[in-house]
Design a protein around this motif. Structure first.
Motif, PDB file in Angstrom:
ATOM      1  N   ALA A 145       0.839  -1.210   0.000  1.00  0.00           N
ATOM      2  CA  ALA A 145       0.000   0.000   0.000  1.00  0.00           C
ATOM      3  C   ALA A 145       0.869   1.253   0.000  1.00  0.00           C
ATOM      4  O   ALA A 145       0.516   2.277  -0.592  1.00  0.00           O
ATOM      5  CB  ALA A 145      -0.920  -0.001   1.218  1.00  0.00           C
ATOM      6  N   ASP A 147       4.393   2.518  -1.264  1.00  0.00           N
ATOM      7  CA  ASP A 147       5.384   2.030  -2.212  1.00  0.00           C
ATOM      8  C   ASP A 147       6.095   3.234  -2.840  1.00  0.00           C
ATOM      9  O   ASP A 147       5.487   3.983  -3.611  1.00  0.00           O
ATOM     10  CB  ASP A 147       4.665   1.193  -3.285  1.00  0.00           C
ATOM     11  N   VAL A 148       7.362   3.434  -2.499  1.00  0.00           N
ATOM     12  CA  VAL A 148       8.070   4.629  -2.989  1.00  0.00           C
ATOM     13  C   VAL A 148       8.617   4.445  -4.408  1.00  0.00           C
ATOM     14  O   VAL A 148       9.350   5.289  -4.900  1.00  0.00           O
ATOM     15  CB  VAL A 148       9.210   5.073  -2.032  1.00  0.00           C
ATOM     16  N   ALA A 232       6.215  10.238   0.369  1.00  0.00           N
ATOM     17  CA  ALA A 232       5.387   9.700   1.456  1.00  0.00           C
ATOM     18  C   ALA A 232       6.131   9.605   2.780  1.00  0.00           C
ATOM     19  O   ALA A 232       5.509   9.414   3.822  1.00  0.00           O
ATOM     20  CB  ALA A 232       4.868   8.317   1.077  1.00  0.00           C
ATOM     21  N   SER A 303      -1.887  12.002   6.941  1.00  0.00           N
ATOM     22  CA  SER A 303      -2.078  11.948   5.489  1.00  0.00           C
ATOM     23  C   SER A 303      -3.545  12.216   5.224  1.00  0.00           C
ATOM     24  O   SER A 303      -4.408  11.607   5.860  1.00  0.00           O
ATOM     25  CB  SER A 303      -1.744  10.557   4.941  1.00  0.00           C
ATOM     26  N   ARG A 308      -3.587  18.011  -1.377  1.00  0.00           N
ATOM     27  CA  ARG A 308      -3.378  18.443  -2.765  1.00  0.00           C
ATOM     28  C   ARG A 308      -4.380  17.673  -3.590  1.00  0.00           C
ATOM     29  O   ARG A 308      -4.269  16.472  -3.715  1.00  0.00           O
ATOM     30  CB  ARG A 308      -1.977  18.089  -3.250  1.00  0.00           C
ATOM     31  N   ILE A 320      -2.662  10.819  -2.973  1.00  0.00           N
ATOM     32  CA  ILE A 320      -2.247   9.524  -2.406  1.00  0.00           C
ATOM     33  C   ILE A 320      -2.826   8.415  -3.292  1.00  0.00           C
ATOM     34  O   ILE A 320      -4.047   8.281  -3.406  1.00  0.00           O
ATOM     35  CB  ILE A 320      -2.739   9.366  -0.954  1.00  0.00           C
ATOM     36  N   PHE A 321      -1.947   7.659  -3.907  1.00  0.00           N
ATOM     37  CA  PHE A 321      -2.378   6.694  -4.916  1.00  0.00           C
ATOM     38  C   PHE A 321      -2.477   5.287  -4.345  1.00  0.00           C
ATOM     39  O   PHE A 321      -1.699   4.898  -3.470  1.00  0.00           O
ATOM     40  CB  PHE A 321      -1.409   6.691  -6.102  1.00  0.00           C
ATOM     41  N   PRO A 323      -1.504   1.837  -5.161  1.00  0.00           N
ATOM     42  CA  PRO A 323      -0.599   1.192  -6.120  1.00  0.00           C
ATOM     43  C   PRO A 323      -1.257   0.027  -6.862  1.00  0.00           C
ATOM     44  O   PRO A 323      -0.791  -0.371  -7.922  1.00  0.00           O
ATOM     45  CB  PRO A 323       0.558   0.688  -5.243  1.00  0.00           C
ATOM     46  N   ASP A 347       5.214   8.651   9.226  1.00  0.00           N
ATOM     47  CA  ASP A 347       4.881   9.148   7.887  1.00  0.00           C
ATOM     48  C   ASP A 347       4.551   7.990   6.935  1.00  0.00           C
ATOM     49  O   ASP A 347       3.559   8.027   6.201  1.00  0.00           O
ATOM     50  CB  ASP A 347       6.063   9.965   7.347  1.00  0.00           C
ATOM     51  N   VAL A 355      -4.283   4.267   2.373  1.00  0.00           N
ATOM     52  CA  VAL A 355      -4.582   3.428   1.203  1.00  0.00           C
ATOM     53  C   VAL A 355      -5.344   2.172   1.629  1.00  0.00           C
ATOM     54  O   VAL A 355      -6.251   1.710   0.940  1.00  0.00           O
ATOM     55  CB  VAL A 355      -3.268   3.048   0.468  1.00  0.00           C
TER      56      VAL A 355
HETATM   57  P1  AMP Z   1       1.771  11.611   2.417  1.00  0.00           P
HETATM   58  O1  AMP Z   1       1.226  12.995   2.330  1.00  0.00           O
HETATM   59  O2  AMP Z   1       2.842  11.402   3.436  1.00  0.00           O
HETATM   60  O3  AMP Z   1       0.696  10.576   2.556  1.00  0.00           O
HETATM   61  O4  AMP Z   1       2.536  11.315   1.043  1.00  0.00           O
HETATM   62  C1  AMP Z   1       1.933  11.521  -0.202  1.00  0.00           C
HETATM   63  C2  AMP Z   1       2.991  11.633  -1.267  1.00  0.00           C
HETATM   64  O5  AMP Z   1       3.671  10.369  -1.413  1.00  0.00           O
HETATM   65  C3  AMP Z   1       2.426  11.957  -2.625  1.00  0.00           C
HETATM   66  O6  AMP Z   1       2.499  13.345  -2.883  1.00  0.00           O
HETATM   67  C4  AMP Z   1       3.282  11.141  -3.583  1.00  0.00           C
HETATM   68  O7  AMP Z   1       4.458  11.848  -3.894  1.00  0.00           O
HETATM   69  C5  AMP Z   1       3.662   9.933  -2.767  1.00  0.00           C
HETATM   70  N1  AMP Z   1       2.701   8.821  -2.814  1.00  0.00           N
HETATM   71  C6  AMP Z   1       1.405   8.822  -3.220  1.00  0.00           C
HETATM   72  N2  AMP Z   1       0.826   7.627  -3.037  1.00  0.00           N
HETATM   73  C7  AMP Z   1       1.778   6.828  -2.485  1.00  0.00           C
HETATM   74  C8  AMP Z   1       1.805   5.467  -2.050  1.00  0.00           C
HETATM   75  N3  AMP Z   1       0.726   4.685  -2.123  1.00  0.00           N
HETATM   76  N4  AMP Z   1       2.970   4.992  -1.544  1.00  0.00           N
HETATM   77  C9  AMP Z   1       4.061   5.773  -1.457  1.00  0.00           C
HETATM   78  N5  AMP Z   1       4.103   7.044  -1.864  1.00  0.00           N
HETATM   79  C10 AMP Z   1       2.976   7.580  -2.356  1.00  0.00           C
END
Ligand code: AMP
Ligand code: MG
Length: 398
Positions: A145, A147-148, A232, A303, A308, A320-321, A323, A347, A355
């Motif tokens: 869920a 995944d960098v 993330a 999160s 955004r 937040i995607f 994957p 974080d 996710v």
């Molecule tokens: P956060 O605000 O800490 O939840 O991080 C969101 C940021 O992490 C986004 O702006 C993306 O650059 C990246 N991101 C989005 N979805 C994922 C995910 N499922 N796993 C890891 N990084 C992500």
């Protein structure tokens, strides 16, 4: 970027001779977000000049700038992550281009390119290796869920830029206010946004996946098409670095520092009262949902789908995607807050739990012994037992 500085000094009497505790406060920007610091610093009366009195907050800003420029930013060619991404791209026959957000690289046109599945090894520094190993563990534990390796996907969606180009975008946007609403798609132009097509999303996803990466012997080995995005976890890592600095400065007796949605609390306030960390209301701009009361050292990360985003046809496209699908995650949650003893973990887990949704998210937090507050879009709240003792509701949902 212009710094919005709200400096402030207040003197607290510590009750012992000429030693006093001063409050240093600074609001500034780093790592593409707002950094808000309050430090309590002991010093002998009249020992420091006014400039020196702000030196601790300035040191923290330097630590954050260095972390971004030397280690984490994919936008900077010389950072560790930028270097890994650039090396992979060069090996794949693509020219690294740091302006390529939102544009699919013209991948198929370069006939001399090696296949995107070919594995490429890049050596990394021991601290970076350690960092990535810990991140990969959270990916494993969350079933992918968090995944960098989603760099291609997040750049394709380009939500950072979209959110500031639209009027609808972004409660609590991390860009300066003046930048909001500019650009071609401002105002009622939301429908003009070119969202990626299903084919583009599938093509980007084909270049993602932490399971295809190997970390061994100080090297990272990844497929030629892959790009890293540490968005993330970056602000949580920043909180760990701030904490290391605070521990090295015996004159600092207490601190609360927020780097965007990640916060570290440390030591105590001169009056002994607990730290108060406000949790943003996911649906009321500028409002608070609740407040956490915390004693001593903690790491807090939130999160949310309000950070955004753009709205189009009633759908919230946020940053937040999932994957598994390549689309913004719709797990029923609109905000997740994690409290634990590591900035990186707080974080990483806040993103992962967002996710995963309420049930699996809560279970993952518990695996790590972390406290969690999960907010559903319809207003439902889920909390770990420990969170119940920290959290007090402020506003209501929906
Ligand atoms: P956060 O605000 O800490 O939840 O991080 C969101 C940021 O992490 C986004 O702006 C993306 O650059 C990246 N991101 C989005 N979805 C994922 C995910 N499922 N796993 C890891 N990084 C992500
Ligand atoms: Mg996160």
């Amino acid at each position: 970027m212009a710094a919005a500085v709200a400096g402030g000094l207040a003197v607290w009497l510590s009750g012992c001779g000429s030693i006093s505790t001063q409050q240093q406060a600074l609001v500034d920007t780093a790592m593409g977000t707002i950094v808000s610091q309050t430090l309590y610093v002991q010093q002998e009366a009249g020992q420091k000049t006014e400039k020196e009195e702000q030196s601790e907050t300035a040191s923290i800003m330097r630590i954050l700038t260095e972390l971004e420029q030397q280690e984490l930013s994919w936008r900077i060619a010389d950072s560790e992550v930028g270097r890994i991404n650039a090396q992979v791209m060069r090996n794949a026959g693509e020219e690294p281009n740091y302006d390529w957000v939102g544009k699919e690289p013209e991948r198929e046109q370069n006939s001399g390119r090696i296949p995107r599945e070919v594995l490429i090894s890049v050596s990394i520094s021991p601290p970076q290796y350690e960092l990535l190993s810990r991140i990969w563990q959270v990916s494993e534990d969350s079933g992918g869920a968090m995944d960098v390796t989603l760099g291609r996907l997040s750049r394709l969606w380009n939500l950072d830029e979209l959110a500031v180009l639209t009027e609808n975008g972004s409660i609590g946007t991390t860009m300066a206010d003046g930048e909001r609403g500019q650009g071609e798609v401002a105002g009622d132009g939301v429908e003009k946004i070119n969202f990626p097509t299903a084919e583009q999303i599938q093509a980007a996803l084909a270049d993602c996946g932490y399971r295809r990466v190997q970390l061994s012997d100080g090297m990272i080995t990844l497929p030629a098409g892959m790009q890293l995005d540490l968005g993330a976890v970056g602000k949580g890592i920043a909180c760990d670095r701030i904490s290391a600095y605070l521990h090295s400065q015996p004159q600092i007796t207490g601190a609360v520092v927020a780097v965007g949605g990640s916060v570290v609390t440390y030591g105590q306030k001169p009056d002994g009262s607990p730290w108060k960390v406000a949790i943003m209301h996911p649906r009321e701009e500028g409002g608070y949902l609740g407040v956490l009361s915390l004693e001593g050292e903690h790491y807090i990360s939130t999160s949310g789908d309000y950070e955004r985003y753009v709205m189009a046809d009633g759908v919230r496209y946020h940053h937040i995607f999932d994957p598994a699908t390549g689309y913004p995650a719709h797990s029923g949650l609109c905000s997740v807050t994690i409290v634990c003893d590591s900035g990186l973990l707080a974080d990483a887990l806040s993103t992962a739990c967002f996710v995963l949704g309420p049930e699996q998210g809560l279970a993952l937090a518990q695996v790590y012994g972390a406290e969690a507050l999960l907010v559903e879009e319809d207003g439902g709240l889920h909390m770990t037992k420990g969170m119940e003792g920290m959290y007090k509701t402020y506003g209501n949902l929906p």
